[in-house]
Design a protein around this motif. Structure first.
Motif, PDB file in Angstrom:
ATOM      1  N   THR A 226       0.811  -1.219   0.000  1.00 31.15           N
ATOM      2  CA  THR A 226       0.000   0.000   0.000  1.00 31.15           C
ATOM      3  C   THR A 226       0.847   1.273   0.000  1.00 31.15           C
ATOM      4  O   THR A 226       0.338   2.346  -0.316  1.00 31.15           O
ATOM      5  N   VAL A 230      -0.097   5.126  -1.454  1.00 31.47           N
ATOM      6  CA  VAL A 230      -0.242   6.228  -0.499  1.00 31.47           C
ATOM      7  C   VAL A 230       0.700   7.376  -0.861  1.00 31.47           C
ATOM      8  O   VAL A 230       0.314   8.550  -0.828  1.00 31.47           O
ATOM      9  N   ILE A 231       1.935   7.047  -1.216  1.00 33.65           N
ATOM     10  CA  ILE A 231       2.905   8.078  -1.607  1.00 33.65           C
ATOM     11  C   ILE A 231       2.415   8.830  -2.845  1.00 33.65           C
ATOM     12  O   ILE A 231       2.500  10.074  -2.915  1.00 33.65           O
ATOM     13  N   PHE A 233      -0.685   9.259  -3.895  1.00 36.80           N
ATOM     14  CA  PHE A 233      -1.833  10.100  -3.566  1.00 36.80           C
ATOM     15  C   PHE A 233      -1.394  11.342  -2.787  1.00 36.80           C
ATOM     16  O   PHE A 233      -1.834  12.458  -3.084  1.00 36.80           O
ATOM     17  N   LEU A 234      -0.511  11.167  -1.806  1.00 42.31           N
ATOM     18  CA  LEU A 234      -0.072  12.309  -1.003  1.00 42.31           C
ATOM     19  C   LEU A 234       0.727  13.309  -1.826  1.00 42.31           C
ATOM     20  O   LEU A 234       0.688  14.513  -1.563  1.00 42.31           O
ATOM     21  N   SER A 235       1.458  12.821  -2.830  1.00 38.99           N
ATOM     22  CA  SER A 235       2.308  13.705  -3.626  1.00 38.99           C
ATOM     23  C   SER A 235       1.532  14.529  -4.644  1.00 38.99           C
ATOM     24  O   SER A 235       1.969  15.614  -5.034  1.00 38.99           O
ATOM     25  N   GLU A 237      -2.072  14.940  -4.366  1.00 42.29           N
ATOM     26  CA  GLU A 237      -3.393  15.310  -3.843  1.00 42.29           C
ATOM     27  C   GLU A 237      -3.606  16.818  -3.851  1.00 42.29           C
ATOM     28  O   GLU A 237      -4.715  17.307  -4.090  1.00 42.29           O
ATOM     29  N   ARG A 238      -2.545  17.592  -3.622  1.00 40.85           N
ATOM     30  CA  ARG A 238      -2.688  19.040  -3.563  1.00 40.85           C
ATOM     31  C   ARG A 238      -3.142  19.629  -4.883  1.00 40.85           C
ATOM     32  O   ARG A 238      -3.773  20.684  -4.913  1.00 40.85           O
TER      33      ARG A 238
END
Length: 251
Positions: A226, A230-231, A233-235, A237-238
């Motif tokens: 996962t 997750v990385i 999406f976080l990178s 998402e902004r």
């Protein structure tokens, strides 16, 4: 995820203990180290990354021009083509598995990562086109016309005006395509036989033995799997927020 994490920190005896306990009596952190020697996990992760990133890039290269053409151009059969895009979403890879197997074999792409990238691209293309088509349709056409008046070509207007505004839609397509390619299992299980070419979804199946399942290793590997999603999406998402109004106001 909590159950996965707790189970991944148990030893094999405690996983199968009766009655079961929710929290482990002995926390076994070494499970996250042992999985790298139990299976070629690094190869699995690398293959999955190649497949997911390759699929994502190839889908965007094809889907962005197609979606833009659907949103901006009028041509014969446009409505029919739009309906066909929706209909293709009804077909599961499992239904077409025999045909896909013979086609990939005919092209000499059996047991190859490239073959999986092409198949994943084919099945993700319609979804990406539909998402981007809906987003391009919401962008005011007058913005492009203003750019043309200022001397931009259609491609320059697309690159300088439409793309910055369409970033949230492109990011949405990227996330869904990446996750779909990352999680794909059935086609990869059918076409890939070499151990070092297997993606993570197929390689993780090694923990399912003939008589038992190594749940502690299975859940530990699943948690590791996962992390790239997750990385990703976080990178990006902004951009879902910052791209909403970027470039839409002309000074």
């Amino acid at each position: 995820y909590l159950v996965m994490l707790i189970t991944s920190l148990k030893d094999r005896t405690e996983v199968y203990s009766i009655p079961p306990s929710f929290f482990p009596h002995k926390w076994v952190l070494s499970n996250f180290i042992d999985i790298w020697s139990e299976v070629p996990l690094f190869d699995y992760l690398l293959n999955s990354l190649f497949i997911a990133i390759g699929t994502m890039l190839l889908v965007l290269i094809c889907a962005i021009p197609a979606a833009y053409a659907l949103a901006r151009m009028k041509f014969i059969g446009k409505s029919l083509y739009t309906y066909i895009i929706i209909i293709t979403q009804m077909f599961s890879p499992i239904v077409l598995l025999v045909g896909l197997y013979r086609e990939i074999q005919w092209f000499g792409l059996m047991d190859s990562i490239l073959g999986l990238i092409l198949i994943n691209t084919a099945f993700s293309q319609a979804f990406a086109v539909w998402i981007l088509y809906g987003y391009f349709s919401t962008i005011p056409y007058e913005l492009e016309q203003s750019a043309w008046i200022d001397g931009c070509t259609r491609w320059q207007a697309l690159w300088k005006i439409v793309f910055p505004i369409a970033v949230p839609g492109i990011v949405t397509a990227v996330i869904f395509v990446f996750i779909q390619a990352w999680n794909e299992f059935v086609v990869a299980l059918t076409l890939i036989s070499t151990e070092t070419n297997k993606p993570l979804t197929v390689g993780i199946h090694a923990f399912f033995g003939k008589y038992d399942v190594q749940w502690q290793y299975l859940f530990a590997t699943s948690l590791v799997a996962t992390i790239p999603v997750v990385i990703l999406f976080l990178s990006i998402e902004r951009y879902l927020v910052s791209g909403l109004t970027a470039g839409s106001v002309k000074n």
